[in-house]
Design a protein around this motif. Structure first.
Motif, mmCIF file in Angstrom:
data_model
loop_
_atom_site.group_PDB
_atom_site.id
_atom_site.type_symbol
_atom_site.label_atom_id
_atom_site.label_comp_id
_atom_site.label_asym_id
_atom_site.label_seq_id
_atom_site.Cartn_x
_atom_site.Cartn_y
_atom_site.Cartn_z
ATOM 1 N N PRO A 122 24.123 18.302 22.362
ATOM 2 C CA PRO A 122 23.225 18.736 23.428
ATOM 3 C C PRO A 122 21.940 17.928 23.447
ATOM 4 C CG PRO A 122 23.121 20.276 21.605
ATOM 5 C CD PRO A 122 24.166 19.253 21.243
ATOM 6 N N ASN A 123 21.077 18.263 24.381
ATOM 7 C CA ASN A 123 19.763 17.643 24.445
ATOM 8 C C ASN A 123 18.748 18.715 24.791
ATOM 9 O OD1 ASN A 123 18.025 15.503 24.156
ATOM 10 N ND2 ASN A 123 18.826 14.306 25.844
ATOM 11 N N ARG A 124 17.492 18.365 24.684
ATOM 12 C CA ARG A 124 16.431 19.285 25.088
ATOM 13 C C ARG A 124 15.299 18.474 25.704
ATOM 14 N NH1 ARG A 124 12.427 18.801 21.342
ATOM 15 N NH2 ARG A 124 13.016 18.102 19.248
ATOM 16 N N ALA A 125 14.543 19.136 26.551
ATOM 17 C CA ALA A 125 13.402 18.472 27.180
ATOM 18 C C ALA A 125 12.390 18.085 26.113
ATOM 19 C CB ALA A 125 12.768 19.394 28.208
ATOM 20 N N THR A 126 11.737 16.956 26.304
ATOM 21 C CA THR A 126 10.794 16.470 25.295
ATOM 22 C C THR A 126 9.529 15.929 25.945
ATOM 23 O OG1 THR A 126 10.489 14.863 23.497
ATOM 24 C CG2 THR A 126 11.903 14.188 25.314
ATOM 25 N N GLN A 127 8.440 16.010 25.223
ATOM 26 C CA GLN A 127 7.175 15.445 25.675
ATOM 27 C C GLN A 127 6.988 14.023 25.157
ATOM 28 O OE1 GLN A 127 5.242 17.140 27.868
ATOM 29 N NE2 GLN A 127 6.887 18.672 27.773
ATOM 30 N N GLU A 128 7.944 13.561 24.361
ATOM 31 C CA GLU A 128 7.854 12.208 23.826
ATOM 32 C C GLU A 128 8.069 11.180 24.935
ATOM 33 O OE1 GLU A 128 9.667 11.308 20.030
ATOM 34 O OE2 GLU A 128 10.258 13.420 19.823
ATOM 35 N N ASN A 129 7.733 9.949 24.625
ATOM 36 C CA ASN A 129 7.929 8.845 25.561
ATOM 37 C C ASN A 129 9.426 8.557 25.655
ATOM 38 O OD1 ASN A 129 8.189 6.301 26.792
ATOM 39 N ND2 ASN A 129 6.174 5.667 26.069
ATOM 40 N N VAL A 130 10.036 9.012 26.751
ATOM 41 C CA VAL A 130 11.483 8.886 26.898
ATOM 42 C C VAL A 130 11.909 7.419 26.946
ATOM 43 C CG1 VAL A 130 13.450 9.374 28.404
ATOM 44 C CG2 VAL A 130 11.727 11.131 28.001
ATOM 45 N N ALA A 131 11.146 6.597 27.650
ATOM 46 C CA ALA A 131 11.495 5.180 27.750
ATOM 47 C C ALA A 131 11.521 4.533 26.360
ATOM 48 C CB ALA A 131 10.506 4.453 28.648
ATOM 49 N N LYS A 132 10.572 4.887 25.516
ATOM 50 C CA LYS A 132 10.530 4.336 24.160
ATOM 51 C C LYS A 132 11.771 4.733 23.377
ATOM 52 C CE LYS A 132 7.631 4.165 20.000
ATOM 53 N NZ LYS A 132 6.377 4.649 19.364
ATOM 54 N N LEU A 133 12.197 5.998 23.532
ATOM 55 C CA LEU A 133 13.396 6.466 22.851
ATOM 56 C C LEU A 133 14.635 5.726 23.353
ATOM 57 C CD1 LEU A 133 12.797 10.337 22.859
ATOM 58 C CD2 LEU A 133 12.588 8.784 20.909
ATOM 59 N N LEU A 134 14.723 5.547 24.676
ATOM 60 C CA LEU A 134 15.912 4.935 25.266
ATOM 61 C C LEU A 134 16.031 3.459 24.922
ATOM 62 C CD1 LEU A 134 15.973 6.606 28.792
ATOM 63 C CD2 LEU A 134 17.375 7.154 26.812
ATOM 64 N N TYR A 135 14.910 2.781 24.778
ATOM 65 C CA TYR A 135 14.939 1.353 24.447
ATOM 66 C C TYR A 135 15.006 1.110 22.941
ATOM 67 C CZ TYR A 135 14.087 -0.283 29.219
ATOM 68 O OH TYR A 135 14.208 -0.578 30.559
ATOM 69 N N SER A 136 15.005 2.187 22.165
ATOM 70 C CA SER A 136 15.039 2.056 20.716
ATOM 71 C C SER A 136 16.387 1.505 20.248
ATOM 72 C CB SER A 136 14.805 3.421 20.072
ATOM 73 O OG SER A 136 15.152 3.406 18.710
ATOM 74 N N PRO A 137 16.385 0.567 19.278
ATOM 75 C CA PRO A 137 17.650 0.093 18.708
ATOM 76 C C PRO A 137 18.478 1.222 18.104
ATOM 77 C CG PRO A 137 15.823 -1.306 18.021
ATOM 78 C CD PRO A 137 15.216 -0.112 18.694
ATOM 79 N N ARG A 138 17.811 2.312 17.759
ATOM 80 C CA ARG A 138 18.520 3.447 17.162
ATOM 81 C C ARG A 138 19.518 4.058 18.140
ATOM 82 N NH1 ARG A 138 17.850 6.702 12.566
ATOM 83 N NH2 ARG A 138 18.311 8.912 12.819
ATOM 84 N N LEU A 139 19.215 4.022 19.436
ATOM 85 C CA LEU A 139 20.144 4.580 20.417
ATOM 86 C C LEU A 139 21.457 3.805 20.404
ATOM 87 C CD1 LEU A 139 20.739 6.644 22.608
ATOM 88 C CD2 LEU A 139 19.713 5.087 24.274
ATOM 89 N N ARG A 140 21.373 2.494 20.358
ATOM 90 C CA ARG A 140 22.597 1.686 20.277
ATOM 91 C C ARG A 140 23.373 2.023 19.003
ATOM 92 N NH1 ARG A 140 24.672 -2.785 22.523
ATOM 93 N NH2 ARG A 140 22.796 -3.102 23.805
ATOM 94 N N ALA A 141 22.659 2.166 17.902
ATOM 95 C CA ALA A 141 23.315 2.501 16.638
ATOM 96 C C ALA A 141 24.000 3.863 16.709
ATOM 97 C CB ALA A 141 22.297 2.473 15.500
ATOM 98 N N ILE A 142 23.363 4.801 17.390
ATOM 99 C CA ILE A 142 23.946 6.132 17.549
ATOM 100 C C ILE A 142 25.258 6.049 18.324
ATOM 101 C CG2 ILE A 142 23.643 8.343 18.747
ATOM 102 C CD1 ILE A 142 20.651 8.160 17.944
ATOM 103 N N PHE A 143 25.268 5.283 19.407
ATOM 104 C CA PHE A 143 26.491 5.142 20.199
ATOM 105 C C PHE A 143 27.584 4.451 19.391
ATOM 106 C CE2 PHE A 143 24.018 6.440 23.822
ATOM 107 C CZ PHE A 143 24.970 7.006 24.672
ATOM 108 N N GLU A 144 27.214 3.525 18.537
ATOM 109 C CA GLU A 144 28.204 2.865 17.683
ATOM 110 C C GLU A 144 28.833 3.863 16.707
ATOM 111 O OE1 GLU A 144 25.988 -0.314 15.968
ATOM 112 O OE2 GLU A 144 26.149 -1.598 17.746
ATOM 113 N N VAL A 145 28.020 4.776 16.198
ATOM 114 C CA VAL A 145 28.537 5.821 15.309
ATOM 115 C C VAL A 145 29.482 6.737 16.081
ATOM 116 C CG1 VAL A 145 27.902 7.867 13.965
ATOM 117 C CG2 VAL A 145 26.587 5.762 13.721
#
Length: 230
Positions: A122-145
């Protein structure tokens, strides 16, 4: 009513319409191309993409595949509501933490929906910088997992015309499905969404048209690998 109860109690034609859509998607895989991670979006809100994700996920799990649904909406997440699940642990937490991904237990990468073979992150609404999260290399790593842990992944992404999120996430997936709603999606919005998808060089598997007819046999239709939405 949860997604599973809705699926079990739905008229037979509805389940068969999604199984037919699934057959069109999987047909590509028998011809040598494998789209393992598929992003689902729409031009605007309220066009039925979350319903398409949940029902395609159930139809996929029926085939014996291990399936993960990912809610990639950081502003208005809905998938956990559809399955009656909490979202106290979510994609945004997985992205924000610094713990190495291999140290997470399997249930942190997807919780059971109650349907055999079908899990949900699931996901939840966040006050964090969404663009920063989406461009993070960690997102690619998560999808690889995800691709290592599951046979197929369906990503419920925000509308493609309202924000950039879907276009940022899409290159991390193998292909895209565009959901249009009869009587709601206007031709200009459909064509603009298609233009952006093509402009980004993304593989469009096809379009799903929801509410296309009030007659039982045509509630959902799938336009496979279309050149353009109609």
């Amino acid at each position: 009513m949860t997604a599973l109860v809705s699926w079990q109690n739905a008229p037979a034609f509805l389940a068969e319409s999604f199984r037919g859509t699934l057959a069109s998607i999987l047909r590509n895989q028998t011809s040598g191309r494998t789209e393992k991670t598929i992003l689902v979006t729409s031009p605007g809100p309220g066009e039925g993409k979350t319903t398409v994700v949940q029902n395609l996920g159930i139809a996929l799990a029926e085939t014996g595949r291990k399936v993960l649904l990912v809610d990639a909406d950081f502003r208005r997440p809905h998938l956990h509501h559809r399955f009656g699940l909490p979202n106290d642990w979510s994609l945004v937490d997985l992205l924000s933490q610094k713990i190495p991904l291999e140290e997470y237990s399997p249930d942190r990468l997807g919780v059971s929906t109650g349907y055999p073979g079908l899990s949900l992150l699931p996901n939840r609404a966040t006050q964090e910088n969404v663009a920063k999260l989406l461009y993070s290399p960690r997102l690619r790593a998560i999808f690889e997992v995800f691709t290592e842990a599951y046979d197929m992944i369906l990503v419920d992404a925000p509308p493609v015309l309202h924000m950039a999120d879907a276009r940022i996430i899409a290159p991390l997936t193998d292909a895209l499905i565009l959901v249009l709603r009869a009587g709601k999606t206007d031709r200009e919005s459909a064509l603009e969404a298609y233009r952006r998808i093509r402009e980004d060089g993304l593989l469009l598997l096809g379009t799903v048209l929801t509410d296309c007819d009030s007659s039982p046999k045509r509630h959902y239709s799938y336009d496979y690998a279309s050149d353009s939405p109609t």
